[in-house]
Design an enzyme around this catalytic site. Structure first.
Site, mmCIF file in Angstrom:
data_model
loop_
_atom_site.group_PDB
_atom_site.id
_atom_site.type_symbol
_atom_site.label_atom_id
_atom_site.label_comp_id
_atom_site.label_asym_id
_atom_site.label_seq_id
_atom_site.Cartn_x
_atom_site.Cartn_y
_atom_site.Cartn_z
ATOM 1 N N SER A 152 0.857 -1.183 0.000
ATOM 2 C CA SER A 152 0.000 0.000 0.000
ATOM 3 C C SER A 152 0.892 1.230 0.000
ATOM 4 C CB SER A 152 -0.875 -0.038 1.245
ATOM 5 O OG SER A 152 -1.637 1.124 1.324
ATOM 6 N N HIS A 171 -1.789 7.152 -5.155
ATOM 7 C CA HIS A 171 -2.011 6.008 -4.269
ATOM 8 C C HIS A 171 -1.981 4.737 -5.108
ATOM 9 C CE1 HIS A 171 -5.390 3.161 -3.495
ATOM 10 N NE2 HIS A 171 -4.691 2.952 -2.399
ATOM 11 N N HIS A 203 -3.596 7.110 -16.570
ATOM 12 C CA HIS A 203 -4.595 6.135 -17.031
ATOM 13 C C HIS A 203 -4.032 5.258 -18.151
ATOM 14 C CE1 HIS A 203 -8.447 6.857 -14.930
ATOM 15 N NE2 HIS A 203 -7.936 8.043 -14.676
#
Lengths: 304, 304
Positions: free
Chosen positions: A121, A135, A174
């Protein structure tokens, strides 16, 4: 030990070894950015510091239940970045069983609430408001009768939406995830992009947390190797897709107004994580080390 | 209209008029502190700005469902203080009915989910880290078959616990609430102090949010006038108890380390409000104006 438990053990080892390897690669890439910045602008390049954490389950503090390693860097480029890996196991609390059962059917979980989970994470808050925060998280979750992968990544620009850099960086971010998805299943990117759009929504403001990305959970296609390879490629997409965006923005001059807007966006980021984020809330409720769970919170935030 | 509905209407009017009057008195007291500070140190004394908010219930946006007034001041003494009054009504959502029913028995709520609620809610974040932050809230909640008062106040020192000012201010704050409680029932202060200690706990850190105070809910002794008088006295205890603490601290010189610790404590405060605070979570889930619900968040906070 039954044959399938041997297989499961091997898979668990393989997954957690990958998450640690990915952590090492990402930390190295981020430290390289710190070096590049310091070469030009002087100052000391930031370095990650690692801290081990142990999981302490309320009511069963003595048992070995795994733990993790937090890697945190406070540098010149990265105002605060945390990369956690953890491998935890034990028995799910009644509350955690209910939460999981509400989400998906796991036969026999109530009778045999053993679980094993490993993951990575990462949350990066950048010094320069023109460089977007980001993130990434991937994980493997196992119970005796079901196992699955989950994860994703999202970009959190801290400039106002009308700044051309926002759309430019979002497109680049993206594209990296789309390429990774398309290698595995043409349906993945549209599905997981939509899932991210739905998940990373600050519902009380009816506004997205950032520019989105991909999000998936409960992934078990029946082909463990394929699902694992996909999860690895999601991690690699972040590793190769995000640092170039930071490299492009970290030298750009910025205004006080941009810094103020960044701190405001970070307040919204903190709201999302504390009110909605599934991993954060699950972590706080199940006795994970709060320092590790809340590593994602920004170094400084405002509610102006 | 039945006799008891007339009584209920009169009580509702009386309660909401009190909350507005208390708001006016507190705002005036806080502006006086701003005046006193500016007389000595120069600069412009802060003044409250009022904004009306309307409640928009998801799925029934057209209906009149009440609203409120936010009063916010960003001054020299008060870095950010918000005092909200609101009077809202309508029908509870299924989710809100379930949440209330989980907490207390309200006969007939599922069949007739009308509610009416009015209250005052205040959070003050001070510029000087030697002056403690504070919170106060009192409210009256009505349904056709049950009504009750709730509220309280707690002090949130932003100095390290070992600074003598912390214990001194906490003693003064508690004494004001104890005096108010003791006028009504000698059992109130010990009971409501303990309730505050339990409620204002940041469970994931296993640490209190601050120095405590009093907290009560579901108060219906069967004597509405007595319960209302008690709730008024809780508000008066804050009005007379908190400003002298600010007056004593606002001129004290402070260090950079004290300011840094204040910002760290504010991060913890934000964690409590977003993860645990009943009013915040209820407000965000039931379509209250997020600006009003999140007025409590600090102007700036750190997670160092």
């Amino acid at each position: 030990m039954r044959v399938n438990e041997m297989t499961d053990n091997a898979r668990q080892s393989e997954a957690s070894a990958w998450f640690e390897s990915l952590r090492d690669q990402i930390c190295a890439a981020f430290e390289t950015l710190e070096d590049q910045y310091a070469e030009t602008n002087g100052g000391a390049p930031g370095r990650f510091e690692r801290t081990e954490t142990r999981r302490a389950h309320p009511g069963d503090a003595e048992a070995d239940q795994g733990g993790g390693v937090m890697s945190v860097m406070r540098g010149q480029v990265f105002e605060k970045v945390g990369v956690n890996v953890s491998t935890v196991y034990g028995r799910l609390s009644d509350q955690a069983c209910r939460a999981l059962t509400a989400r998906k059917e796991i036969p026999g979980l109530a009778e045999d609430p053993r679980f094993w989970a490993s993951g990575i994470s990462l949350v990066a808050h950048l010094s320069n408001p023109r460089a977007p925060a980001a993130h990434m998280n991937t994980r493997f979750f196992w119970t005796p009768s079901a196992s699955w992968f989950g994860g994703g990544g999202d970009l959190n620009p801290t400039l106002k939406a009308e700044d051309p850099a926002v759309a430019e960086d979002a497109a680049q971010f993206h594209a990296a995830f789309k390429a990774a998805c398309d290698q595995h299943d043409p349906a993945y990117y549209p599905r997981f992009k939509t899932w991210a759009d739905e998940y990373f929504m600050i519902r009380h403001w009816n506004e997205p947390r950032g520019a989105g990305g991909v999000f998936y959970d409960d992934l078990n296609s029946g082909d463990w190797a394929a699902d694992f390879a996909f999860t690895q490629d999601v991690g690699r997409a972040f590793l190769t897709g995000y640092p170039p965006i930071v490299a492009k923005r970290m030298f750009e001059p910025f205004t006080e107004a941009e810094r103020a807007h960044q701190l405001f966006r970070r307040g919204r980021y903190a709201e999302f994580n504390l009110v909605y984020d599934r991993g954060t809330r699950f972590g706080l409720e199940t006795g994970h080390n709060p320092q590790a769970v809340l590593m994602s919170l920004p170094p400084v935030a405002t509610w102006p």
